[in-house]
Design a protein around this motif. Structure first.
Motif, PDB file in Angstrom:
ATOM      1  N   CYS A   1      -8.410  20.413 -47.346  1.00 59.59           N
ATOM      2  CA  CYS A   1      -7.742  19.104 -47.376  1.00 59.59           C
ATOM      3  C   CYS A   1      -8.290  18.257 -48.519  1.00 59.59           C
ATOM      4  O   CYS A   1      -9.507  18.138 -48.692  1.00 59.59           O
TER       5      CYS A   1
ATOM      6  N   ASP B   1      -8.146  14.496 -49.788  1.00 55.52           N
ATOM      7  CA  ASP B   1      -7.758  13.087 -49.690  1.00 55.52           C
ATOM      8  C   ASP B   1      -7.714  12.565 -51.122  1.00 55.52           C
ATOM      9  O   ASP B   1      -8.704  12.671 -51.858  1.00 55.52           O
TER      10      ASP B   1
ATOM     11  N   LYS C   1     -13.506  11.399 -50.411  1.00 55.87           N
ATOM     12  CA  LYS C   1     -13.798  11.839 -49.043  1.00 55.87           C
ATOM     13  C   LYS C   1     -14.581  10.757 -48.348  1.00 55.87           C
ATOM     14  O   LYS C   1     -15.536  10.229 -48.910  1.00 55.87           O
TER      15      LYS C   1
ATOM     16  N   VAL D   1     -14.440   5.615 -47.619  1.00 56.75           N
ATOM     17  CA  VAL D   1     -14.537   6.458 -48.815  1.00 56.75           C
ATOM     18  C   VAL D   1     -15.398   5.832 -49.914  1.00 56.75           C
ATOM     19  O   VAL D   1     -15.510   6.380 -51.002  1.00 56.75           O
TER      20      VAL D   1
ATOM     21  N   ILE E   1       4.652   8.069 -45.631  1.00 58.61           N
ATOM     22  CA  ILE E   1       6.011   8.561 -45.384  1.00 58.61           C
ATOM     23  C   ILE E   1       6.635   7.753 -44.248  1.00 58.61           C
ATOM     24  O   ILE E   1       6.274   7.894 -43.083  1.00 58.61           O
TER      25      ILE E   1
ATOM     26  N   SER F   1       0.120  13.688 -38.444  1.00 56.02           N
ATOM     27  CA  SER F   1      -1.319  13.536 -38.650  1.00 56.02           C
ATOM     28  C   SER F   1      -1.819  12.445 -37.708  1.00 56.02           C
ATOM     29  O   SER F   1      -1.383  11.300 -37.783  1.00 56.02           O
TER      30      SER F   1
ATOM     31  N   ASP G   1      -4.924  10.191 -36.154  1.00 55.92           N
ATOM     32  CA  ASP G   1      -6.249   9.677 -36.510  1.00 55.92           C
ATOM     33  C   ASP G   1      -6.852   8.966 -35.287  1.00 55.92           C
ATOM     34  O   ASP G   1      -6.852   7.737 -35.216  1.00 55.92           O
TER      35      ASP G   1
ATOM     36  N   GLY H   1     -16.359  13.685 -41.621  1.00 55.25           N
ATOM     37  CA  GLY H   1     -17.479  13.607 -42.566  1.00 55.25           C
ATOM     38  C   GLY H   1     -18.854  13.724 -41.936  1.00 55.25           C
ATOM     39  O   GLY H   1     -19.861  13.544 -42.628  1.00 55.25           O
TER      40      GLY H   1
ATOM     41  N   SER I   1      -9.119  19.376 -37.174  1.00 57.73           N
ATOM     42  CA  SER I   1      -9.668  18.735 -38.373  1.00 57.73           C
ATOM     43  C   SER I   1     -10.811  17.803 -38.002  1.00 57.73           C
ATOM     44  O   SER I   1     -10.852  17.290 -36.881  1.00 57.73           O
ATOM     45  N   SER I   2     -11.685  17.614 -38.961  1.00 62.98           N
ATOM     46  CA  SER I   2     -12.792  16.644 -38.928  1.00 62.98           C
ATOM     47  C   SER I   2     -14.075  17.193 -38.311  1.00 62.98           C
ATOM     48  O   SER I   2     -14.089  17.603 -37.152  1.00 62.98           O
TER      49      SER I   2
ATOM     50  N   ALA J   1     -16.239  19.729 -39.716  1.00 64.36           N
ATOM     51  CA  ALA J   1     -16.779  21.052 -40.056  1.00 64.36           C
ATOM     52  C   ALA J   1     -18.006  20.893 -40.955  1.00 64.36           C
ATOM     53  O   ALA J   1     -17.952  20.177 -41.964  1.00 64.36           O
TER      54      ALA J   1
ATOM     55  N   LEU K   1      -9.096  22.867 -40.523  1.00 66.40           N
ATOM     56  CA  LEU K   1      -9.086  22.175 -41.815  1.00 66.40           C
ATOM     57  C   LEU K   1     -10.475  21.623 -42.090  1.00 66.40           C
ATOM     58  O   LEU K   1     -11.181  21.198 -41.174  1.00 66.40           O
TER      59      LEU K   1
ATOM     60  N   ALA L   1     -12.792  19.430 -45.380  1.00 72.04           N
ATOM     61  CA  ALA L   1     -12.718  18.740 -46.669  1.00 72.04           C
ATOM     62  C   ALA L   1     -14.106  18.671 -47.296  1.00 72.04           C
ATOM     63  O   ALA L   1     -14.418  19.382 -48.249  1.00 72.04           O
TER      64      ALA L   1
HETATM   65  O1  1PR Z   1      -0.506   6.734 -42.152  1.00 72.53           O
HETATM   66  O2  1PR Z   1       1.392   8.182 -42.794  1.00 72.53           O
HETATM   67  O3  1PR Z   1       0.358   6.649 -44.446  1.00 72.53           O
HETATM   68  O4  1PR Z   1      -0.816   8.668 -43.657  1.00 72.53           O
HETATM   69  C1  1PR Z   1      -2.082   8.412 -44.170  1.00 72.53           C
HETATM   70  C2  1PR Z   1      -2.849   9.697 -44.067  1.00 72.53           C
HETATM   71  O5  1PR Z   1      -4.075   9.516 -44.772  1.00 72.53           O
HETATM   72  C3  1PR Z   1      -3.200  10.069 -42.641  1.00 72.53           C
HETATM   73  O6  1PR Z   1      -2.973  11.444 -42.489  1.00 72.53           O
HETATM   74  C4  1PR Z   1      -4.693   9.776 -42.511  1.00 72.53           C
HETATM   75  O7  1PR Z   1      -5.345  10.794 -41.772  1.00 72.53           O
HETATM   76  C5  1PR Z   1      -5.169   9.827 -43.951  1.00 72.53           C
HETATM   77  N1  1PR Z   1      -6.197   8.816 -44.244  1.00 72.53           N
HETATM   78  C6  1PR Z   1      -5.986   7.482 -44.341  1.00 72.53           C
HETATM   79  N2  1PR Z   1      -7.152   6.887 -44.671  1.00 72.53           N
HETATM   80  C7  1PR Z   1      -8.080   7.839 -44.768  1.00 72.53           C
HETATM   81  C8  1PR Z   1      -9.485   7.641 -45.110  1.00 72.53           C
HETATM   82  O8  1PR Z   1     -10.283   8.575 -45.117  1.00 72.53           O
HETATM   83  N3  1PR Z   1      -9.856   6.411 -45.404  1.00 72.53           N
HETATM   84  N4  1PR Z   1      -8.050  10.269 -44.539  1.00 72.53           N
HETATM   85  C9  1PR Z   1      -7.466   9.066 -44.510  1.00 72.53           C
HETATM   86  C10 1PR Z   1      -8.402  10.966 -43.448  1.00 72.53           C
HETATM   87  C11 1PR Z   1      -8.293  13.234 -43.649  1.00 72.53           C
HETATM   88  C12 1PR Z   1      -8.976  14.113 -42.731  1.00 72.53           C
HETATM   89  C13 1PR Z   1     -10.218  14.751 -43.293  1.00 72.53           C
HETATM   90  C14 1PR Z   1     -10.847  15.498 -42.160  1.00 72.53           C
HETATM   91  C15 1PR Z   1     -11.838  16.528 -42.607  1.00 72.53           C
HETATM   92  N5  1PR Z   1      -9.029  12.107 -43.904  1.00 72.53           N
HETATM   93  O9  1PR Z   1      -7.989  15.123 -42.474  1.00 72.53           O
HETATM   94  O10 1PR Z   1      -9.836  15.538 -44.357  1.00 72.53           O
HETATM   95  O11 1PR Z   1     -11.418  14.553 -41.281  1.00 72.53           O
HETATM   96  O12 1PR Z   1     -12.930  15.938 -43.184  1.00 72.53           O
HETATM   97  P1  1PR Z   1     -14.359  16.644 -43.093  1.00 72.53           P
HETATM   98  O13 1PR Z   1     -14.136  18.113 -43.141  1.00 72.53           O
HETATM   99  O14 1PR Z   1     -15.069  16.175 -44.305  1.00 72.53           O
HETATM  100  O15 1PR Z   1     -14.992  16.179 -41.815  1.00 72.53           O
HETATM  101  P2  1PR Z   1       0.159   7.473 -43.230  1.00 72.53           P
END
Ligand code: 1PR
Length: 525
Positions: free
Chosen positions: A222, A224, A237, A243, A309, A377, A379, A450, A474-475, A477, A496, A498
């Motif tokens: 993934c 971001d 990330k 972030v 979207i 997705s 959250d 994270g 997700s989240s 790992a 998944l 990141a």
């Molecule tokens: O709400 O339709 O506009 O979509 C926004 C998208 O952006 C959503 O899918 C939301 O998860 C993502 N998002 C919004 N803000 C953040 C942020 O980090 N500030 N990212 C964000 C979320 C995605 C996760 C991440 C896993 C794995 N991050 O999928 O990749 O937690 O991370 P890890 O392996 O490091 O723990 P919309």
């Protein structure tokens, strides 16, 4: 010259890219004459049987297509391009197909998640040059809820097992069609396309029958993506969605390069989340469209794009539907779109009225592009309670006791990148979205994001057990063992990650090597 039939839906960009990567030129059908004069026709299809046939009829392509097929000139149908060859489909019972092959298209009636999404094998039932150079043990990318059932077994080229043994490829003379997507199946898929496109030898790969093919668990990388403070689009990330580090947006690399690296390392799928998307107007987000266009030129596994979207009104008061936004992303190379915040608002409205409107982003995109193209997705954040009757939400009993000794929790949905908690739980959200036509759940967890502390297995089990569509865990790992854990302690179809990939702490080959003799995966290298 290869002629490509683009009836207007789905990701034809990746098929064009795959063909062009083989040095061939593509001509897109723009009228009946192009069909009549075609020498080699590729018909890729994603979406809904009914809407595809309606478009083919509206454009008066049906008779020309039938003539082409009857003339036995080389034809390759992909996915819906396979279904189109049949007489009818349960997906649109009142709509006639091309009827070139007698039989019909049926919905999977099995005890497994539908759509069938991911990498599965094939049993090659008759010799075909399309598989020249392959061993027969390769896996290919499937994404579908319906499968073909020909009346005549002699047309069956391949079968695949998923709950049942179904027909995954047909061949009749020079007419070939596959349920899997060669253009999304890495180098093996590109080889299948090459065998079709190039006038190679007449040698034919022999039949190859496995005992049973198996669907792999998918490893998803993934990315971001957002603009940093200098306006450049970077991979970033967060830690629990934050972030910034020392006031600056973390910059972990360039999106196109990183996606390409993960593809080469064996990622089964790539997801881009445009985390600035919810603030901007996505149709003007040219850099993000460019990232998709560039990535899809040489990354031949499925690409998902999320962020922003939903329906929009621009500065001039012009309204755009989420379907139009999604269409631009599909046209730029995405195979699936993921909906976050809007899904929560849609589910809330549905729960208030108990009625489907048919107008929501989920319903509209699913109707045109098919359920498999719509990922939700989620959250969520944990909210602890000491007993289930303290909340109207779907609660789980947890082994991770809360700060005040609470033994129960529910998972609160959030919107706008975790900034705003809503009065809705993740399990209900997943169930409502499935009802409205979503095809897959991307299940994040803000508490775990994270942290490198492993996936939230309780959350994943709770959601997975509540829906029949596939779930991407997700989240959290942090090491290879976490992938083993999530695949053996939950029924999630994909995992998944990141941070660990971006920081190079664990690589995709590390994960695949570790899982190789324990969990079914698509092994690479
Ligand atoms: O709400 O339709 O506009 O979509 C926004 C998208 O952006 C959503 O899918 C939301 O998860 C993502 N998002 C919004 N803000 C953040 C942020 O980090 N500030 N990212 C964000 C979320 C995605 C996760 C991440 C896993 C794995 N991050 O999928 O990749 O937690 O991370 P890890 O392996 O490091 O723990 P919309």
């Amino acid at each position: 010259m290869i002629t490509l039939l683009d009836y207007g839906a789905g990701n034809v960009r990746s098929v064009i890219n795959a063909i062009e990567s083989l040095g061939q030129k593509v001509k897109i059908v723009s009228g009946i004459d192009d069909l009549l004069s075609a020498e080699k026709l590729v018909f890729p299809g994603v979406g809904n049987f009914g809407s595809m046939m309606r478009i083919l009829n509206d454009k008066n392509y049906v008779d020309a297509l039938k003539d082409y097929l009857l003339s036995n000139r080389p034809f390759l149908g992909i996915c819906l391009g396979l279904h189109a060859l049949f007489e009818k489909s349960e997906e649109a019972p009142d709509t006639k197909g091309l009827g070139f092959i007698s039989g019909e298209v049926k919905k999977f009636d099995i005890n497994l998640s539908v759509p069938h999404i991911g990498w599965n094998g094939i049993n090659i039932k008759k010799p075909s040059r399309i598989f020249n150079g392959l061993s027969g043990d390769e896996k290919f990318y499937f994404v579908h809820s319906f499968h073909v059932v020909p009346d005549d077994d002699s047309v069956v080229l391949t079968t695949t097992n998923y709950g049942i043994e179904f027909v995954s490829g047909i061949q009749k003379g020079n007419i070939t069609a596959t349920q899997f997507h060669p253009e999304k199946s890495g180098t093996e898929g590109i080889n299948v396309l090459k065998n079709f496109l190039e006038p190679g030898s007449e040698q034919k790969a022999i039949t190859h029958v496995l005992k049973e093919t198996r669907l792999s668990k998918r490893i998803v990388a993934c990315l971001d993506v957002r603009s940093n403070d200098h306006g450049d689009l970077v991979v970033t990330k967060g830690d629990q969605y934050d972030v910034r580090e020392n006031g600056n947006v973390r910059n972990l690399g360039k999106p196109v390069e990183l996606a390409r690296t993960y593809y080469e390392q064996g990622a089964d799928e790539i997801t881009f989340l445009n985390i600035t998307g919810f603030r901007d107007f996505p149709l003007e987000d040219i850099p993000m469209m460019d990232v998709l266009k560039q990535t899809s030129k040489n990354v031949f596994v499925p690409l998902t794009i999320g962020g922003g979207i939903r329906d929009y009104t621009d500065q001039n008061g012009r309204k755009y539907t989420a379907l139009e936004v999604a269409t631009q992303y599909f046209r730029s190379g995405a195979d699936k779109i993921s909906i976050g915040s809007d899904a929560v608002l849609i589910a809330e409205a549905y729960l208030r009225t108990g009625k489907k409107t048919g107008n929501s982003s989920i319903e509209q995109i699913s109707e045109v592009y098919g359920a498999q193209a719509v990922v939700i997705s989620i959250d969520p954040k944990r909210v602890y309670v000491s007993s289930p009757d303290q909340t109207p939400h779907q609660v789980i009993k947890t082994e991770n006791i809360g700060p005040l000794g609470e033994a129960y929790c529910w998972y609160q949905c959030t919107i706008n990148g975790g900034r705003e908690g809503r009065n809705l739980d993740a399990i209900t959200l997943a169930q409502v979205c499935e009802k409205l036509g979503a095809g897959e759940i991307l299940l994040n967890c803000i508490d775990k994001d994270g942290t490198d502390s492993g996936y939230d297995l309780e959350l994943i089990n709770a959601v997975k057990n509540a829906v029949t569509i596939p779930v991407i865990a997700s989240s959290g790992a942090g090491c290879v063992e976490h992938f083993y854990e999530v695949f053996t302690k939950t029924h999630a179809e994909s995992a998944l990650a990141a941070g660990i990939f971006h920081r190079k702490e664990v690589s995709i080959p590390d994960v695949k090597k570790y899982l190789s003799d324990k969990v079914e995966t698509r092994f690479i290298i």
